[in-house]
Design a protein around this motif. Structure first.
Motif, PDB file in Angstrom:
ATOM      1  N   GLY A  10       0.815  -1.209   0.000  1.00 20.09           N
ATOM      2  CA  GLY A  10       0.000   0.000   0.000  1.00 20.09           C
ATOM      3  C   GLY A  10       0.846   1.255   0.000  1.00 20.09           C
ATOM      4  O   GLY A  10       1.937   1.291  -0.589  1.00 20.09           O
ATOM      5  N   HIS A  30       1.339  -9.566  -3.451  1.00 17.13           N
ATOM      6  CA  HIS A  30      -0.117  -9.677  -3.484  1.00 17.13           C
ATOM      7  C   HIS A  30      -0.714  -8.491  -2.754  1.00 17.13           C
ATOM      8  O   HIS A  30      -0.270  -8.119  -1.667  1.00 17.13           O
ATOM      9  CB  HIS A  30      -0.603 -10.958  -2.812  1.00 17.13           C
ATOM     10  N   ALA A  31      -1.740  -7.893  -3.364  1.00 15.14           N
ATOM     11  CA  ALA A  31      -2.497  -6.815  -2.737  1.00 15.14           C
ATOM     12  C   ALA A  31      -3.974  -7.105  -2.925  1.00 15.14           C
ATOM     13  O   ALA A  31      -4.381  -7.691  -3.928  1.00 15.14           O
ATOM     14  CB  ALA A  31      -2.148  -5.463  -3.355  1.00 15.14           C
ATOM     15  N   ARG A  32      -4.787  -6.675  -1.969  1.00 19.06           N
ATOM     16  CA  ARG A  32      -6.221  -6.946  -2.047  1.00 19.06           C
ATOM     17  C   ARG A  32      -6.911  -6.120  -3.125  1.00 19.06           C
ATOM     18  O   ARG A  32      -7.788  -6.610  -3.826  1.00 19.06           O
ATOM     19  CB  ARG A  32      -6.879  -6.672  -0.692  1.00 19.06           C
ATOM     20  N   SER A  33      -6.531  -4.858  -3.245  1.00 19.42           N
ATOM     21  CA  SER A  33      -7.246  -3.976  -4.168  1.00 19.42           C
ATOM     22  C   SER A  33      -6.591  -3.946  -5.543  1.00 19.42           C
ATOM     23  O   SER A  33      -5.365  -4.067  -5.679  1.00 19.42           O
ATOM     24  CB  SER A  33      -7.316  -2.556  -3.604  1.00 19.42           C
ATOM     25  N   ALA A  34      -7.429  -3.739  -6.555  1.00 18.49           N
ATOM     26  CA  ALA A  34      -6.921  -3.644  -7.921  1.00 18.49           C
ATOM     27  C   ALA A  34      -6.011  -2.439  -8.072  1.00 18.49           C
ATOM     28  O   ALA A  34      -4.993  -2.496  -8.778  1.00 18.49           O
ATOM     29  CB  ALA A  34      -8.093  -3.552  -8.900  1.00 18.49           C
ATOM     30  N   GLY A  35      -6.346  -1.337  -7.393  1.00 14.92           N
ATOM     31  CA  GLY A  35      -5.518  -0.144  -7.478  1.00 14.92           C
ATOM     32  C   GLY A  35      -4.128  -0.374  -6.943  1.00 14.92           C
ATOM     33  O   GLY A  35      -3.136   0.051  -7.550  1.00 14.92           O
ATOM     34  N   ALA A  36      -4.044  -1.054  -5.802  1.00 14.09           N
ATOM     35  CA  ALA A  36      -2.729  -1.348  -5.219  1.00 14.09           C
ATOM     36  C   ALA A  36      -1.934  -2.279  -6.112  1.00 14.09           C
ATOM     37  O   ALA A  36      -0.712  -2.120  -6.279  1.00 14.09           O
ATOM     38  CB  ALA A  36      -2.897  -1.954  -3.830  1.00 14.09           C
ATOM     39  N   ARG A  37      -2.609  -3.252  -6.711  1.00 17.64           N
ATOM     40  CA  ARG A  37      -1.901  -4.177  -7.616  1.00 17.64           C
ATOM     41  C   ARG A  37      -1.356  -3.427  -8.826  1.00 17.64           C
ATOM     42  O   ARG A  37      -0.228  -3.676  -9.268  1.00 17.64           O
ATOM     43  CB  ARG A  37      -2.850  -5.304  -8.060  1.00 17.64           C
ATOM     44  N   GLU A  38      -2.145  -2.507  -9.338  1.00 17.20           N
ATOM     45  CA  GLU A  38      -1.699  -1.737 -10.496  1.00 17.20           C
ATOM     46  C   GLU A  38      -0.508  -0.849 -10.145  1.00 17.20           C
ATOM     47  O   GLU A  38       0.467  -0.766 -10.899  1.00 17.20           O
ATOM     48  CB  GLU A  38      -2.855  -0.875 -11.008  1.00 17.20           C
ATOM     49  N   ASP A  70      -5.746  -8.286  10.488  1.00 14.76           N
ATOM     50  CA  ASP A  70      -5.347  -8.571   9.107  1.00 14.76           C
ATOM     51  C   ASP A  70      -4.144  -9.508   9.078  1.00 14.76           C
ATOM     52  O   ASP A  70      -4.082 -10.449   8.275  1.00 14.76           O
ATOM     53  CB  ASP A  70      -5.003  -7.275   8.368  1.00 14.76           C
ATOM     54  N   ASP A 275      -8.933   9.949   6.706  1.00 15.90           N
ATOM     55  CA  ASP A 275      -8.067   9.696   5.552  1.00 15.90           C
ATOM     56  C   ASP A 275      -7.056  10.809   5.301  1.00 15.90           C
ATOM     57  O   ASP A 275      -6.270  10.739   4.353  1.00 15.90           O
ATOM     58  CB  ASP A 275      -8.914   9.491   4.295  1.00 15.90           C
TER      59      ASP A 275
END
Length: 292
Positions: A10, A30-38, A70, A275
């Motif tokens: 992240g 490995h990341a849970r969100s598509a944004g983080a993976r990208e 987590d 945030d």
């Protein structure tokens, strides 16, 4: 070159991965969100769909996720990766979690012959990008020695602070100091503005004396512009102060200023500012001093 499985790239984790890749290590993420993976794909690391794929064949596994539940879920949960790690694998948790949760991870890892370190980090996103994180490490001395090259790619200060859970104890102390520093900086800015001081000049001279700190250096722009783009989110610091409050109660110690800091961070979360960067304590301090 070390084969590394990294889970949780992240805000902090992505630059940590980038520095591991730059140091010549082979990293699978490995990341849970598509944004983080990208985002992490741009570092040169391999991106995979599951934690099991991330840890397959890894000599070192690093976790960097938001909270203790987590960590426990991905390591020891029903679909956790711990059962597939060969004995001798080195598991390094860089998340900030409760000391007792860290000890649970250590115990579970030891039960399968997996070496384990709790190695939370300090320095914020800027420190992660620069590879200058301060890393406080709990675990066996020989495992710390085995991890130094990997940890050194992410941080410039790597210190073995004790046995299992000790890294998290020291990280909790770090979070007390950081929150306190940010709050007194917030109040100093209210005071300076109230008296019409030259803010740039004031922070120059404060930074050059005993009042100087890494917090002042890192958060100077946010304090001057009152723009709090997240480097370390309020919600995460609020979570950390919750850990500290519970751990202090368990130890039977009174931390009255820390309790106040916990309430101020909780107030920011409650009003919808979770945030923002944790330097937004200055936002709350300013608003407390504005007419209704």
């Amino acid at each position: 070159m070390t084969r590394i499985g990294f889970i949780g790239p992240g805000t902090m984790g992505r630059p940590m991965v980038a520095n591991l890749v730059a140091a010549g290590h082979q990293v699978r993420c490995h990341a849970r969100s598509a944004g983080a993976r990208e985002r992490v794909a741009s570092t040169g690391a391999s991106v995979v769909a599951t934690t099991a794929e991330a840890v397959e064949g890894a000599e070192v596994v690093i976790t960097m996720v938001p909270a203790g539940p987590d960590v426990l879920e991905i390591v020891t949960g029903s679909d956790g990766f711990l059962p597939v790690l060969p004995a001798g694998t080195l598991l390094i948790d860089c998340s900030t979690i409760a000391p007792e949760e860290a000890r649970q991870v250590h115990a579970a890892a030891a039960g399968r012959g997996v070496r384990c370190l709790d190695a939370p980090v300090s320095g914020g996103e800027a420190g992660a990008v620069e590879g200058t994180l301060s890393i406080m490490v709990g675990g066996a001395a020989e495992d710390v020695a085995a991890a130094r090259e990997v940890l050194g790619a992410m941080g410039s200060t790597v210190v073995h602070v004790g046995g299992p859970g000790a890294g998290q104890v020291v990280k909790s102390a770090n979070q007390i100091v950081v929150a306190g520093n940010l709050q007194v900086l917030a109040e100093a800015m209210v005071f300076l503005r109230a008296h019409g001081a030259d803010l740039e000049a004031a922070l120059d001279v404060l930074g050059g004396g005993l009042a100087g700190s890494t917090a002042l250096t890192r958060k100077r722009t946010a304090l001057l512009t009152e723009q709090y783009s997240p480097g370390f989110r309020v919600a995460l610091h609020d979570k950390d102060l919750g850990i500290i409050t519970a751990a202090a109660r368990a130890a039977g110690v009174a931390l009255p200023v820390t309790a106040l800091l916990a309430q101020l961070l909780a107030a920011l979360v409650a009003r919808g500012d979770g945030d923002l960067d944790h330097s937004a304590l200055a936002k709350l301090a300013a608003e407390l001093n504005r007419p209704a």
